[in-house]
Design a protein around this motif. Structure first.
Motif, PDB file in Angstrom:
ATOM      1  N   UNK A 184       0.808  -0.883  -0.305  1.00  0.00           N
ATOM      2  CA  UNK A 184      -0.080  -0.183   0.028  1.00  0.00           C
ATOM      3  C   UNK A 184       1.138   1.116   0.081  1.00  0.00           C
ATOM      4  N   UNK A 185       1.927   0.567   0.841  1.00  0.00           N
ATOM      5  CA  UNK A 185       3.098   2.370   0.650  1.00  0.00           C
ATOM      6  C   UNK A 185       3.176   2.766  -0.487  1.00  0.00           C
ATOM      7  N   UNK A 186       3.776   1.420  -1.080  1.00  0.00           N
ATOM      8  CA  UNK A 186       4.193   2.134  -2.670  1.00  0.00           C
ATOM      9  C   UNK A 186       3.033   2.753  -3.905  1.00  0.00           C
ATOM     10  N   UNK A 187       1.957   2.053  -3.708  1.00  0.00           N
ATOM     11  CA  UNK A 187       1.070   3.021  -4.133  1.00  0.00           C
ATOM     12  C   UNK A 187       0.525   4.420  -3.659  1.00  0.00           C
ATOM     13  N   UNK A 188       0.466   4.478  -1.971  1.00  0.00           N
ATOM     14  CA  UNK A 188       0.435   6.025  -1.421  1.00  0.00           C
ATOM     15  C   UNK A 188       1.508   6.808  -1.950  1.00  0.00           C
ATOM     16  N   UNK A 189       3.001   6.742  -1.998  1.00  0.00           N
ATOM     17  CA  UNK A 189       3.478   6.689  -2.822  1.00  0.00           C
ATOM     18  C   UNK A 189       4.172   7.216  -4.391  1.00  0.00           C
ATOM     19  N   UNK A 190       3.691   7.011  -5.260  1.00  0.00           N
ATOM     20  CA  UNK A 190       3.046   7.481  -6.534  1.00  0.00           C
ATOM     21  C   UNK A 190       2.349   7.876  -6.782  1.00  0.00           C
ATOM     22  N   UNK A 245       3.203  12.781   5.226  1.00  0.00           N
ATOM     23  CA  UNK A 245       1.997  12.009   4.944  1.00  0.00           C
ATOM     24  C   UNK A 245       1.956  10.735   4.842  1.00  0.00           C
ATOM     25  N   UNK A 246       2.339  10.105   4.618  1.00  0.00           N
ATOM     26  CA  UNK A 246       2.789   8.474   4.195  1.00  0.00           C
ATOM     27  C   UNK A 246       2.530   8.009   6.313  1.00  0.00           C
ATOM     28  N   UNK A 247       3.181   8.763   6.590  1.00  0.00           N
ATOM     29  CA  UNK A 247       3.360   8.437   9.061  1.00  0.00           C
ATOM     30  C   UNK A 247       1.616   8.351   9.089  1.00  0.00           C
ATOM     31  N   UNK A 299      -0.575   5.564   7.435  1.00  0.00           N
ATOM     32  CA  UNK A 299      -0.256   4.181   7.833  1.00  0.00           C
ATOM     33  C   UNK A 299      -0.840   4.355   9.535  1.00  0.00           C
ATOM     34  N   UNK A 300      -0.940   5.383  10.358  1.00  0.00           N
ATOM     35  CA  UNK A 300      -2.095   5.024  11.646  1.00  0.00           C
ATOM     36  C   UNK A 300      -2.812   4.758  11.252  1.00  0.00           C
ATOM     37  N   UNK A 301      -3.352   5.866  10.139  1.00  0.00           N
ATOM     38  CA  UNK A 301      -5.231   5.653   9.795  1.00  0.00           C
ATOM     39  C   UNK A 301      -5.765   4.405   9.471  1.00  0.00           C
ATOM     40  N   UNK A 302      -4.854   3.533   9.105  1.00  0.00           N
ATOM     41  CA  UNK A 302      -4.862   2.187   8.123  1.00  0.00           C
ATOM     42  C   UNK A 302      -5.064   1.488   9.269  1.00  0.00           C
ATOM     43  N   UNK A 303      -4.558   1.295   9.847  1.00  0.00           N
ATOM     44  CA  UNK A 303      -4.236   0.379  11.366  1.00  0.00           C
ATOM     45  C   UNK A 303      -5.314   0.975  12.186  1.00  0.00           C
ATOM     46  N   UNK A 304      -5.491   1.319  12.176  1.00  0.00           N
ATOM     47  CA  UNK A 304      -7.043   1.416  13.339  1.00  0.00           C
ATOM     48  C   UNK A 304      -8.039   2.072  12.900  1.00  0.00           C
TER      49      UNK A 304
END
Length: 220
Positions: free
Chosen positions: A45-51, A68-70, A73-78
């Motif tokens: 997912x991080x690769x897609x978000x980064x692109x 933005x990545x951080x 990430x937090x939103x995805x886990x929450x």
């Protein structure tokens, strides 16, 4: 354990769950499975978000990119942590409203348990897809599809989105468990509740697939 019995003998499992609790431990296990799947998916997912972030105009700086990545990430886990409980009680409420329409005998908590245990196939499908994507070295989760979307060369559009959601064996498995569980809790024939549940399920999937017809906003 009920969480395994539901998958193999759903009618028997839901009959037992109708008479007693059995949802707290299941909710904890399902939540842990949801979080674990999200954790394993994150590198892809991080690769897609980064692109997506790097393609923004004007370009954002390295500090803003990391932030933005951080946050993502937090939103995805929450979201992964709270979604099972939220869906359990929300879908349970919808099933309870159906229970009143068909004059069933199910209680709100009994039907919430149906909602909870019916999530299991979908989570197993997500975990399997993630495992295959990681094992095969895929660049994206969408590169490994275990649903009708695999038949489409272009991974976008209304028909692709609809096929991905409707022709999903794990989603259909969850749907079957919902129908069986609701029928058991309501003390109604499966056919009498299947018409309502399947109809609503199809309506939601067609409705969400329509969003694929909305053109993306042009980059500024």
């Amino acid at each position: 354990m009920a969480i395994f019995q539901v998958l193999g003998s759903p009618t028997t499992a839901f009959e037992r769950l109708r008479e007693r609790g059995g949802w707290v431990a299941a909710l904890v296990l399902i939540t842990l499975l949801s979080v674990a799947t999200t954790y394993l998916q994150w590198p892809l997912v991080e690769k897609e978000v980064l692109v997506q972030l790097e393609s923004q105009q004007p370009p954002i700086g390295a500090a803003e990119l990391d932030m933005a990545l951080g946050v993502t990430r937090v939103m995805a886990w929450v979201t992964a942590a709270i979604m099972p409980a939220a869906l359990m009680f929300f879908v349970g409420l919808l099933l309870f409203l159906l229970n009143m329409i068909v004059r069933g005998e199910g209680s709100y908590m009994q039907l919430s348990k149906v909602s909870l245990y019916s999530m299991i196939p979908g989570l197993l499908g997500g975990l399997l897809t993630t495992g295959l994507a990681v094992g095969l070295g895929a660049d994206s989760i969408s590169d490994v599809m275990l649903n009708g979307g695999v038949f489409f060369a272009e991974k976008s559009g209304f028909l692709f989105t609809l096929a991905s959601s409707v022709l999903d064996p794990f989603g259909l498995w969850s749907l079957v468990l919902t129908v069986i569980g609701a029928a058991v809790m309501m003390r109604k024939p499966p056919k009498s509740v299947a018409v309502w549940i399947v109809g609503a399920w199809l309506l939601v999937r067609v409705g969400t697939s329509l969003f694929a017809l909305i053109p993306a906003a042009p980059a500024v």
